[in-house]
Scaffold this active site. Structure first.
Site, PDB file in Angstrom:
ATOM      1  N   GLY A  66       2.993   0.412   7.557  1.00  0.00           N
ATOM      2  CA  GLY A  66       1.608  -0.133   7.326  1.00  0.00           C
ATOM      3  C   GLY A  66       1.009   0.072   5.900  1.00  0.00           C
ATOM      4  CG  ASN A  67      -1.838  -2.212   4.346  1.00  0.00           C
ATOM      5  OD1 ASN A  67      -3.040  -1.957   4.524  1.00  0.00           O
ATOM      6  ND2 ASN A  67      -1.370  -3.083   5.126  1.00  0.00           N
ATOM      7  NE  ARG A  68      -0.987   4.897  -0.350  1.00  0.00           N
ATOM      8  CZ  ARG A  68      -0.776   6.138   0.262  1.00  0.00           C
ATOM      9  NH1 ARG A  68      -1.667   6.737   0.764  1.00  0.00           N
ATOM     10  NH2 ARG A  68       0.524   6.652   0.053  1.00  0.00           N
ATOM     11  CB  SER A  69      -6.340  -1.976   3.644  1.00  0.00           C
ATOM     12  OG  SER A  69      -7.461  -2.760   3.937  1.00  0.00           O
TER      13      SER A  69
END
Ligand code: C5P
Length: 226
Positions: A29-32
């Site tokens: 995943g990512n930090r958005s």
């Protein structure tokens, strides 16, 4: 108050960040946070638009007055955005979409092994923003729809040169380019950006609340729809 310059317009906004499953409990995943996409949704509703918000893994309450479709992966986000885009006036892709996903999604939890871990093989995800432009060119949507396609790009260096190249490569009408770092963008209430347009014009949006950047995007969208 805001102008009602999007009254009667259908807009689609993607927000958040995709999760690409490795097994039933793990993902890449990512930090958005989804804050910018939600600010776009709130301001579009306030300006009179009919808003479809495609939200990927966002832990924020639904914005009042928007239709919210929750998705997890890039492939799910693509399906939701492409179907909502078919009769939309504008699509704004604010979501952070994973470029790659694990080639295999294991049906059961990957076991800890005594030896070295297995490498994770990745495959490419579709580029949804590029696909929107291609489909519009091919006449796959309602005639001349979506009239405006906008993307976001977080750049760390050569922000303008990279942004201009990306705008051309992705075939979108507007590209909101932010410099990442220095307490801006990810997970913060503030943003600052340069909005590049396919006609070569650009608008500088100084550091401020994500609503300000959202309104600057809608100003440009509304001008192109009128
Ligand atoms: O190429 P880059 O990831 O920097 O481009 C960012 C823009 O492209 C964002 O608007 C994002 O939503 C969109 N994007 C996409 N599909 C991908 C990757 C990015 O639509 N697979």
């Amino acid at each position: 108050g805001r102008p009602r310059d999007l009254a009667g317009r259908k807009v689609v906004i993607s927000a958040g960040g995709t999760r690409e499953a490795l097994d039933p409990v793990r993902y890449l995943g990512n930090r958005s946070s989804g804050l910018q996409g939600y600010a776009l949704a709130r301001t579009a509703v306030a300006r009179g638009a009919e808003v479809t918000l495609v939200a990927a893994n966002v832990s924020l309450g639904d914005p009042a007055g928007a239709k919210v479709i929750r998705v997890e992966s890039a492939v799910e986000l693509r399906d939701a955005v492409l179907s909502a885009a078919a009769d939309a006036d504008a699509v704004v892709m604010a979501a952070a979409v994973a470029d790659f996903r694990p080639a295999v999604r294991h049906d059961s939890k990957i076991k800890k092994t005594s030896g070295e871990p297995e490498p994770i093989e990745l495959v490419k995800n579709p580029d949804i923003l590029a696909e929107l432009g291609e489909r519009r060119r091919a006449g796959a949507f309602a005639p001349a729809r979506p009239a405006v396609i906008a993307g976001f790009a977080a750049e760390t260096d050569d922000v303008l040169a990279n942004g201009k190249a990306k705008l051309a490569r992705k075939g979108c009408d507007l590209l909101v380019v932010n410099q990442v770092g220095e307490g801006l963008a990810f997970g913060t209430p503030d943003n600052a950006a340069t909005i590049l347009a396919a006609d070569g014009s650009q608008v500088e949006v100084p550091r401020g609340p994500k609503e300000d950047l959202a309104d600057a995007v809608w100003d440009l969208v509304a001008a192109r729809l009128s």
